[in-house]
Design an enzyme around this catalytic site. Structure first.
Site, PDB file in Angstrom:
ATOM      1  N   TYR A  60     -33.817  38.364  45.554  1.00 52.85           N
ATOM      2  CA  TYR A  60     -32.890  39.359  46.098  1.00 52.85           C
ATOM      3  C   TYR A  60     -32.229  38.965  47.419  1.00 52.85           C
ATOM      4  O   TYR A  60     -31.455  39.739  47.969  1.00 52.85           O
ATOM      5  CB  TYR A  60     -33.621  40.694  46.289  1.00 52.85           C
ATOM      6  N   LYS A  64     -46.147  34.850  37.290  1.00 51.20           N
ATOM      7  CA  LYS A  64     -45.808  33.974  36.161  1.00 51.20           C
ATOM      8  C   LYS A  64     -46.213  32.557  36.572  1.00 51.20           C
ATOM      9  O   LYS A  64     -45.377  31.655  36.700  1.00 51.20           O
ATOM     10  CB  LYS A  64     -44.287  34.070  35.866  1.00 51.20           C
ATOM     11  N   ASP A  76     -45.001  39.150  31.625  1.00 48.66           N
ATOM     12  CA  ASP A  76     -44.734  39.582  30.244  1.00 48.66           C
ATOM     13  C   ASP A  76     -45.947  40.315  29.666  1.00 48.66           C
ATOM     14  O   ASP A  76     -45.814  41.332  28.987  1.00 48.66           O
ATOM     15  CB  ASP A  76     -44.306  38.398  29.360  1.00 48.66           C
ATOM     16  N   ASP A 121     -38.870  45.020  40.162  1.00 48.91           N
ATOM     17  CA  ASP A 121     -37.725  45.818  39.724  1.00 48.91           C
ATOM     18  C   ASP A 121     -37.862  46.154  38.238  1.00 48.91           C
ATOM     19  O   ASP A 121     -37.663  47.296  37.818  1.00 48.91           O
ATOM     20  CB  ASP A 121     -36.430  45.029  39.969  1.00 48.91           C
ATOM     21  N   ASP A 149     -39.115  50.088  36.246  1.00 48.12           N
ATOM     22  CA  ASP A 149     -38.331  50.885  35.294  1.00 48.12           C
ATOM     23  C   ASP A 149     -39.167  51.190  34.052  1.00 48.12           C
ATOM     24  O   ASP A 149     -39.120  52.295  33.510  1.00 48.12           O
ATOM     25  CB  ASP A 149     -37.028  50.168  34.892  1.00 48.12           C
TER      26      ASP A 149
HETATM   27  C1  IPM Z   1     -34.109  49.648  42.221  1.00 44.41           C
HETATM   28  C2  IPM Z   1     -32.709  49.384  41.725  1.00 44.41           C
HETATM   29  C3  IPM Z   1     -32.018  48.393  42.657  1.00 44.41           C
HETATM   30  C4  IPM Z   1     -32.816  47.096  42.644  1.00 44.41           C
HETATM   31  C5  IPM Z   1     -30.548  48.160  42.322  1.00 44.41           C
HETATM   32  C6  IPM Z   1     -29.761  49.441  42.303  1.00 44.41           C
HETATM   33  C7  IPM Z   1     -29.889  47.151  43.231  1.00 44.41           C
HETATM   34  O1  IPM Z   1     -32.734  48.940  40.427  1.00 44.41           O
HETATM   35  O2  IPM Z   1     -34.251  50.206  43.321  1.00 44.41           O
HETATM   36  O3  IPM Z   1     -35.066  49.319  41.521  1.00 44.41           O
HETATM   37  O4  IPM Z   1     -32.563  46.211  41.823  1.00 44.41           O
HETATM   38  O5  IPM Z   1     -33.700  46.961  43.473  1.00 44.41           O
HETATM   39 MG    MG Z   2     -34.684  48.888  39.593  1.00 45.16          MG
END
Ligand code: IPM
Ligand code: MG
Length: 351
Positions: free
Chosen positions: A137, A189, A222, A246, A250
């Protein structure tokens, strides 16, 4: 009376609606617990950018540095090219304020539906500690011969011993504080990313020696994805790098019932921390009073914990649990059986 200065960035889309419910709850719990919140609102986001071309002035970053707590709604506008606002506001703040931890609770509450068959609240209750200041990042890399047939694109993952170690220490400490299973899983990994995760693994093993009470474990990213679906009860705290964090958060948000409830904190333990619902700006629901504010309310709850207002945080979490269990038909936007404002009121009434 104790007073907290809080910077608020309502942001885009449904951000302002959910932030206003979070503020309602913070004010109400403050009254019960004997503190008040003073909000300084910043209008960063797509609207301001489209009107003025300004994304996030340096002077505002300096101002925000003076706050210990920032509450963020959502960033992302349908008329702004993807990436501009995310990088210019969200990522810029994370980096400028050195919010090196991204903390994401993955907790399934009673009454919330998970897509995982046969799994319930007892099975899904862990936290992800995502390194939030390095890895893929940082923007390190570049193009060679861009736009030609010989084009090269390089995107480098930066992993510093200091950056990795401070993240690991935070994760070990958190694991100890949670006092549950006291198990910390490093998600990496090491079989392929033989430099980056070699450093992570060595640092992990060394720091672990200072925490003999914590059981350590390791999983390739994974496989961690697989287990989060198959055996989420195996996890207590997971620590990982920025990119993997990240992705798995999710997945975590989905197994805990979706974006309606998922909150996160961008934490600088010594500086300014920023709390946010992780669901995004949901433009199609903007202004309709149908978006679920519970993720923002839970972001506020994380902020209360961070402030040391544990009893207030407990009250908010309990109220949210009650509302989820007894009231909401669904956590999805438009299907809650209540409006955004009504859900905020329900939480307040259950404090
Ligand atoms: C998160 C989001 C961000 C990230 C995006 C919006 C840049 O997905 O906070 O997880 O990738 O960190
Ligand atoms: Mg995210």
């Amino acid at each position: 009376m104790k007073k907290y200065d809080i910077a608020v960035i309502p942001g885009d889309g449904t951000g302002p609606e959910v932030v206003s419910e979070a503020r309602k709850v913070l004010d109400a719990v403050g009254e019960l617990e004997g503190f008040s919140c003073d909000y300084q609102v910043y209008d960063f986001g797509g609207e301001r950018y489209l009107k003025t071309g300004e994304i996030l002035p340096d002077s505002s970053i300096d101002e925000l540095r003076g706050f210990k707590n920032i509450l963020l709604g959502a960033i992302g506008h349908p008329e702004v090219k993807p990436g501009i606002l995310e990088q210019g506001i969200l990522l810029k703040l994370r980096f400028a304020l050195d919010q090196y931890i991204n903390l994401r609770p993955v907790k399934l509450y009673a009454g919330v539906e998970t897509p995982l068959r046969d799994k319930g609240p007892d099975d899904i209750d862990f936290m992800v500690v995502r390194e939030n200041s390095e890895g893929l990042y940082t923007g390190s890399g570049g193009f060679l011969k861009k736009g030609t047939a010989d084009e090269v694109a390089i995107q480098e993952s930066i992993n510093t011993r200091k950056g990795v170690e401070r993240c690991l220490r935070y994760a070990f400490d958190l694991c100890r504080q949670r006092g549950r299973e006291k198990k910390l899983t490093l998600c990496g990994k090491t079989n392929v990313l033989t430099y980056a995760f070699d450093l992570w693994q060595r640092a992990f093993n060394e720091v672990a020696e200072e925490y003999p009470d914590i059981t350590t474990d390791y999983g390739h990213v994974d496989a961690v994805c697989m287990w989060m679906v198959k055996n989420p009860e195996w996890f207590d705290v997971i620590v990982t790098d920025n990119m993997f964090g990240d992705i798995i958060t999710d997945l975590g948000a989905m197994i805990q019932g979706g974006m309606g409830i998922a909150a996160g904190g961008n934490i600088n333990p010594q500086g300014a921390s920023m709390f946010e619902p992780i669901g995004g700006s949901a433009p199609k629901y903007t202004g309709q009073n149908v978006i679920n504010p519970l993720a923002a309310i839970m972001a506020g709850q994380m902020m209360l914990r961070h402030m040391g207002e544990y009893s207030a945080a407990e009250r908010v979490e309990k109220a949210v649990v009650t509302v989820l269990r007894d009231k909401l038909k669904s956590v999805a936007a438009g299907k809650m059986g209540y409006t955004t404002e009504e859900v905020g009121d329900l939480v307040v009434n259950n404090l």
